[in-house]
Design an enzyme around this catalytic site. Structure first.
Site, PDB file in Angstrom:
ATOM      1  N   LYS A   1      -2.477   6.962 -12.080  1.00  0.00           N
ATOM      2  CA  LYS A   1      -2.915   6.612 -10.717  1.00  0.00           C
ATOM      3  C   LYS A   1      -1.700   6.505  -9.789  1.00  0.00           C
ATOM      4  O   LYS A   1      -1.695   7.059  -8.685  1.00  0.00           O
ATOM      5  CB  LYS A   1      -3.645   5.280 -10.743  1.00  0.00           C
ATOM      6  CG  LYS A   1      -3.759   4.591  -9.394  1.00  0.00           C
ATOM      7  CD  LYS A   1      -4.495   3.275  -9.467  1.00  0.00           C
ATOM      8  CE  LYS A   1      -3.644   2.100  -9.798  1.00  0.00           C
ATOM      9  NZ  LYS A   1      -2.946   1.468  -8.679  1.00  0.00           N
ATOM     10  N   ASN A   2      -0.656   5.830 -10.250  1.00  0.00           N
ATOM     11  CA  ASN A   2       0.473   5.550  -9.366  1.00  0.00           C
ATOM     12  C   ASN A   2       1.430   6.723  -9.185  1.00  0.00           C
ATOM     13  O   ASN A   2       2.362   6.639  -8.377  1.00  0.00           O
ATOM     14  CB  ASN A   2       1.227   4.304  -9.845  1.00  0.00           C
ATOM     15  CG  ASN A   2       0.384   3.060  -9.642  1.00  0.00           C
ATOM     16  OD1 ASN A   2      -0.639   3.094  -8.962  1.00  0.00           O
ATOM     17  ND2 ASN A   2       0.800   1.962 -10.255  1.00  0.00           N
TER      18      ASN A   2
ATOM     19  N   ARG B   1      -3.910  -0.925  -0.400  1.00  0.00           N
ATOM     20  CA  ARG B   1      -2.636  -1.073   0.300  1.00  0.00           C
ATOM     21  C   ARG B   1      -1.693   0.097   0.067  1.00  0.00           C
ATOM     22  O   ARG B   1      -0.784   0.325   0.830  1.00  0.00           O
ATOM     23  CB  ARG B   1      -1.998  -2.389  -0.045  1.00  0.00           C
ATOM     24  CG  ARG B   1      -1.690  -2.595  -1.511  1.00  0.00           C
ATOM     25  CD  ARG B   1      -0.982  -3.888  -1.687  1.00  0.00           C
ATOM     26  NE  ARG B   1       0.029  -4.057  -0.672  1.00  0.00           N
ATOM     27  CZ  ARG B   1       1.181  -3.382  -0.645  1.00  0.00           C
ATOM     28  NH1 ARG B   1       1.414  -2.477  -1.560  1.00  0.00           N
ATOM     29  NH2 ARG B   1       2.074  -3.585   0.302  1.00  0.00           N
TER      30      ARG B   1
ATOM     31  N   ARG C   1       2.880  -8.883  -0.557  1.00  0.00           N
ATOM     32  CA  ARG C   1       3.092  -7.424  -0.537  1.00  0.00           C
ATOM     33  C   ARG C   1       3.654  -6.920   0.799  1.00  0.00           C
ATOM     34  O   ARG C   1       3.052  -6.111   1.495  1.00  0.00           O
ATOM     35  CB  ARG C   1       1.798  -6.685  -0.871  1.00  0.00           C
ATOM     36  CG  ARG C   1       1.064  -7.123  -2.115  1.00  0.00           C
ATOM     37  CD  ARG C   1       1.797  -6.934  -3.411  1.00  0.00           C
ATOM     38  NE  ARG C   1       1.958  -5.563  -3.815  1.00  0.00           N
ATOM     39  CZ  ARG C   1       1.061  -4.845  -4.471  1.00  0.00           C
ATOM     40  NH1 ARG C   1      -0.101  -5.385  -4.736  1.00  0.00           N
ATOM     41  NH2 ARG C   1       1.316  -3.594  -4.822  1.00  0.00           N
ATOM     42  N   PRO C   2       4.787  -7.430   1.237  1.00  0.00           N
ATOM     43  CA  PRO C   2       5.357  -6.985   2.525  1.00  0.00           C
ATOM     44  C   PRO C   2       5.767  -5.516   2.495  1.00  0.00           C
ATOM     45  O   PRO C   2       5.911  -4.924   1.415  1.00  0.00           O
ATOM     46  CB  PRO C   2       6.586  -7.883   2.679  1.00  0.00           C
ATOM     47  CG  PRO C   2       6.959  -8.267   1.298  1.00  0.00           C
ATOM     48  CD  PRO C   2       5.673  -8.367   0.529  1.00  0.00           C
TER      49      PRO C   2
ATOM     50  N   ASP D   1       2.991  -4.502 -14.477  1.00  0.00           N
ATOM     51  CA  ASP D   1       1.586  -4.069 -14.612  1.00  0.00           C
ATOM     52  C   ASP D   1       1.066  -4.230 -16.037  1.00  0.00           C
ATOM     53  O   ASP D   1      -0.108  -3.982 -16.284  1.00  0.00           O
ATOM     54  CB  ASP D   1       1.426  -2.613 -14.169  1.00  0.00           C
ATOM     55  CG  ASP D   1       1.678  -2.462 -12.685  1.00  0.00           C
ATOM     56  OD1 ASP D   1       1.821  -1.319 -12.214  1.00  0.00           O
ATOM     57  OD2 ASP D   1       1.767  -3.489 -11.986  1.00  0.00           O
TER      58      ASP D   1
ATOM     59  N   LEU E   1       8.294 -10.092 -10.322  1.00  0.00           N
ATOM     60  CA  LEU E   1       8.098  -9.210  -9.163  1.00  0.00           C
ATOM     61  C   LEU E   1       7.108  -9.738  -8.141  1.00  0.00           C
ATOM     62  O   LEU E   1       7.276  -9.563  -6.947  1.00  0.00           O
ATOM     63  CB  LEU E   1       7.673  -7.817  -9.626  1.00  0.00           C
ATOM     64  CG  LEU E   1       8.838  -6.892  -9.970  1.00  0.00           C
ATOM     65  CD1 LEU E   1       9.354  -7.187 -11.365  1.00  0.00           C
ATOM     66  CD2 LEU E   1       8.450  -5.441  -9.871  1.00  0.00           C
TER      67      LEU E   1
ATOM     68  N   ARG F   1     -10.573   0.407  -9.941  1.00  0.00           N
ATOM     69  CA  ARG F   1      -9.533   0.957  -9.057  1.00  0.00           C
ATOM     70  C   ARG F   1      -8.498   1.731  -9.857  1.00  0.00           C
ATOM     71  O   ARG F   1      -7.844   2.628  -9.342  1.00  0.00           O
ATOM     72  CB  ARG F   1      -8.823  -0.178  -8.306  1.00  0.00           C
ATOM     73  CG  ARG F   1      -9.710  -0.925  -7.356  1.00  0.00           C
ATOM     74  CD  ARG F   1      -8.918  -1.863  -6.520  1.00  0.00           C
ATOM     75  NE  ARG F   1      -7.773  -1.173  -5.924  1.00  0.00           N
ATOM     76  CZ  ARG F   1      -6.962  -1.752  -5.050  1.00  0.00           C
ATOM     77  NH1 ARG F   1      -7.150  -3.006  -4.703  1.00  0.00           N
ATOM     78  NH2 ARG F   1      -5.957  -1.096  -4.534  1.00  0.00           N
TER      79      ARG F   1
HETATM   80  C1  EPZ Z   1       3.877  -0.391  -6.958  1.00  0.00           C
HETATM   81  O1  EPZ Z   1       3.490  -1.279  -5.932  1.00  0.00           O
HETATM   82  C2  EPZ Z   1       2.638  -0.175  -7.809  1.00  0.00           C
HETATM   83  N1  EPZ Z   1       1.591   0.419  -6.994  1.00  0.00           N
HETATM   84  C3  EPZ Z   1       2.169  -1.515  -8.387  1.00  0.00           C
HETATM   85  O2  EPZ Z   1       1.091  -1.228  -9.262  1.00  0.00           O
HETATM   86  C4  EPZ Z   1       3.309  -2.108  -9.209  1.00  0.00           C
HETATM   87  O3  EPZ Z   1       2.903  -3.379  -9.690  1.00  0.00           O
HETATM   88  C5  EPZ Z   1       4.558  -2.253  -8.338  1.00  0.00           C
HETATM   89  O4  EPZ Z   1       4.902  -0.969  -7.769  1.00  0.00           O
HETATM   90  C6  EPZ Z   1       5.759  -2.737  -9.129  1.00  0.00           C
HETATM   91  O5  EPZ Z   1       6.015  -1.871 -10.179  1.00  0.00           O
HETATM   92  C7  EPZ Z   1       1.654   1.743  -6.724  1.00  0.00           C
HETATM   93  O6  EPZ Z   1       2.552   2.436  -7.131  1.00  0.00           O
HETATM   94  C8  EPZ Z   1       0.536   2.292  -5.900  1.00  0.00           C
HETATM   95  P1  EPZ Z   1       6.990  -2.671  -4.816  1.00  0.00           P
HETATM   96  P2  EPZ Z   1       4.470  -1.493  -4.659  1.00  0.00           P
HETATM   97  O7  EPZ Z   1       7.156  -2.238  -3.411  1.00  0.00           O
HETATM   98  O8  EPZ Z   1       5.231  -0.274  -4.377  1.00  0.00           O
HETATM   99  C9  EPZ Z   1       8.746  -6.531  -2.750  1.00  0.00           C
HETATM  100  C10 EPZ Z   1      -1.034  -1.460 -10.143  1.00  0.00           C
HETATM  101  O9  EPZ Z   1      -1.417  -2.375 -10.896  1.00  0.00           O
HETATM  102  N2  EPZ Z   1       8.790  -5.737  -1.517  1.00  0.00           N
HETATM  103  O10 EPZ Z   1       7.775  -1.983  -5.875  1.00  0.00           O
HETATM  104  O11 EPZ Z   1       3.656  -2.096  -3.576  1.00  0.00           O
HETATM  105  C11 EPZ Z   1       7.338  -6.830  -3.226  1.00  0.00           C
HETATM  106  O12 EPZ Z   1       6.824  -7.965  -2.563  1.00  0.00           O
HETATM  107  C12 EPZ Z   1      -0.198  -1.782  -8.939  1.00  0.00           C
HETATM  108  O13 EPZ Z   1      -1.233  -0.246 -10.347  1.00  0.00           O
HETATM  109  C13 EPZ Z   1       9.330  -6.302  -0.366  1.00  0.00           C
HETATM  110  O14 EPZ Z   1       9.747  -7.454  -0.361  1.00  0.00           O
HETATM  111  O15 EPZ Z   1       5.465  -2.592  -5.219  1.00  0.00           O
HETATM  112  C14 EPZ Z   1       7.532  -7.054  -4.698  1.00  0.00           C
HETATM  113  O16 EPZ Z   1       7.988  -8.368  -4.891  1.00  0.00           O
HETATM  114  C15 EPZ Z   1      -0.160  -3.261  -8.653  1.00  0.00           C
HETATM  115  N3  EPZ Z   1       9.361  -5.563   0.773  1.00  0.00           N
HETATM  116  C16 EPZ Z   1       8.661  -6.093  -5.062  1.00  0.00           C
HETATM  117  O17 EPZ Z   1       9.308  -5.783  -3.816  1.00  0.00           O
HETATM  118  C17 EPZ Z   1       8.896  -4.276   0.814  1.00  0.00           C
HETATM  119  O18 EPZ Z   1       8.974  -3.630   1.873  1.00  0.00           O
HETATM  120  C18 EPZ Z   1       8.214  -4.806  -5.704  1.00  0.00           C
HETATM  121  O19 EPZ Z   1       7.225  -4.254  -4.880  1.00  0.00           O
HETATM  122  C19 EPZ Z   1       8.354  -3.718  -0.366  1.00  0.00           C
HETATM  123  C20 EPZ Z   1       8.322  -4.460  -1.518  1.00  0.00           C
END
Ligand code: EPZ
Length: 420
Positions: free
Chosen positions: A22-23, A92, A121-122, A307, A329, A399
């Protein structure tokens, strides 16, 4: 609404075919915005998030088909550049259209995704990076309004935190920017690697793929010709089914998985006493009657994946001893704990650390899914619990898991999908 009914303590036996990731699919669908041709993506999982993103692109003017596991999408006819709240709020990862739309059209409006169950999720890092590339970003009425009328320019970007979709967004934007973009502290997840590899094959010069330092030479705005490609296997789905073998003490095989994407997960299962037989086509888990407790800290790839955290909390309830699982995370990714406690699990939470005392006999119960991976943790618990477990609100599960009940039924689980 659907729910899953599971009769526990059933041994599993056989082989489960792993679907496409999916990702990996989501950024690659967003990438179609950069293509001048209709692109073909094979091995795409039938999960709700994919359908949501396709609907979003359809609303912008793209045409697509999704038959069997193949998507054909032609985004060359896109004429709108506003991703509206009604869709973005349901998924998102829609934020992945921001970079491509901005790079191609020089302007776009994308609804702020908002938080979700597991955290705030910023997207500040996405926006800061695009501003460094010359975009003007305004947040108004819940929308990101981005514009770069002169097009985007290459920039030196340092991500304060590793962000998977942030890296994907910037890589896609950089592909059409003028000049070179360097991304320091880039995500190395296999899903990001595949996006880079597909772009590289389409003529985008990218160096450092799979490392924390990416260099992307932009082509100044020329749309790409993208040849057909096949989505990599879903490592989280694969890890979830390996946990199903471990928690039911069943010898279970999975096919079409990539063991090299699962090293940290397999290593933890080995630490707990499981063994593995790995061939070119299958991964077989050889379980143990006496699971050992485990210590886990979730990390970005290639560390232990967040995950898979919920699934291992469920598994740790069956280990003989005290396991400690730390979530680094996301700030609120333990909502499965209270549901597992209702099944008899002995878990204490202290901030982002779960301490799980096993081995506890779980009893079937009515439980409620709260997010995608928590849902699969509750299914795993139901497989080992005594009696009947009904997992409600499985729209969360749908999902990200393609036909989970069908795949588990095929290896002997007593699981069925019913209507509330
Ligand atoms: C991706 O989400 C995945 N989703 C998530 O999978 C996965 O848990 C996550 O990466 C971590 O591996 C997809 O790929 C669609 P991040 P993403 O940006 O990109 C912080 C699932 O179960 N952050 O890597 O949204 C954030 O808050 C889903 O399939 C900022 O602070 O995650 C987090 O603490 C759930 N500012 C960390 O970074 C930003 O602008 C990692 O988030 C972006 C992120």
């Amino acid at each position: 609404m659907d729910f899953l009914r599971i009769l526990g303590q059933q041994k599993l036996d056989g082989t489960i075919k792993i679907s496409g990731a999916k990702n990996a699919s989501l950024p690659l669908i967003a990438m179609s915005i950069l293509a001048k041709n209709r692109i073909t993506m094979k091995n795409v999982p039938h999960v709700a998030d994919i359908k949501t993103l396709l609907k979003l692109l359809g609303n912008l003017g793209a045409t697509y088909s999704f038959e069997d596991e193949t998507i054909q999408i032609d985004a060359s006819s896109i004429e709108k550049t506003t991703a509206t709240y009604d869709i973005v709020k349901t998924m998102r990862a829609s934020i992945l259209v921001l970079g491509p739309l901005l790079a191609r059209f020089g302007h776009c409006e994308v609804s702020l995704p908002g938080g979700c169950a597991i955290g705030q999720r910023p997207i500040d890092l996405h926006l800061k990076a695009l501003e460094l590339m010359g975009a003007t970003i305004e947040i108004k009425a819940g929308y990101v309004k981005a514009s770069a009328p002169q097009g985007l320019k290459g920039a030196h970007i340092i991500f304060d935190k590793i962000t998977v979709t942030g890296t994907a967004n910037v890589v896609m934007a950089a592909a059409l920017a003028k000049g070179e973009t360097q991304i320091v502290n880039a995500a190395k997840e296999p899903e990001v690697v595949q996006l880079c590899e597909v772009l590289q094959k389409s003529g985008v010069e990218i160096e450092g793929i799979g490392t924390a330092m990416l260099r992307i030479k932009g082509n100044g705005g020329e749309l790409l010709h993208i040849d057909p490609f096949t989505i990599i296997p879903d490592r989280i789905e694969a890890g979830t089914y390996l946990c199903a073998g471990a928690i039911t003490n069943s010898r279970l095989s999975i096919s079409f998985a990539d063991a090299s994407h699962l090293e940290s997960v397999i290593a933890k299962l080995e630490e707990m006493g499981c063994c593995f037989e790995i061939t070119q086509y299958t991964i077989t888990i050889v379980p143990t009657e006496n699971l050992r407790p485990v210590r886990i800290v979730t990390q970005e790839y290639p560390g232990f994946p967040t995950d898979m955290q919920a699934q291992f909390v469920a598994l740790a309830t069956q280990a003989n001893g005290v396991s400690v699982i730390e979530e680094k995370l996301f700030e609120n990714r333990f909502m499965h704990v209270s549901e597992l406690q209702r099944m008899g699990a002995s878990i204490t939470l202290n901030g982002n650390v779960a301490t799980v005392t096993g081995k506890t006999k779980l009893s079937g119960a009515d439980v409620m899914a709260t997010d995608l991976r928590a849902s699969s943790a509750l299914v795993l618990a139901g497989l080992v619990a005594e009696g009947k477990t009904d997992v409600h609100r499985i729209y969360h599960l749908d999902r990200g898991y393609d036909n989970l009940e069908g795949k588990l039924q095929s290896v002997g689980a007593k699981i069925e999908r019913l209507k509330e």
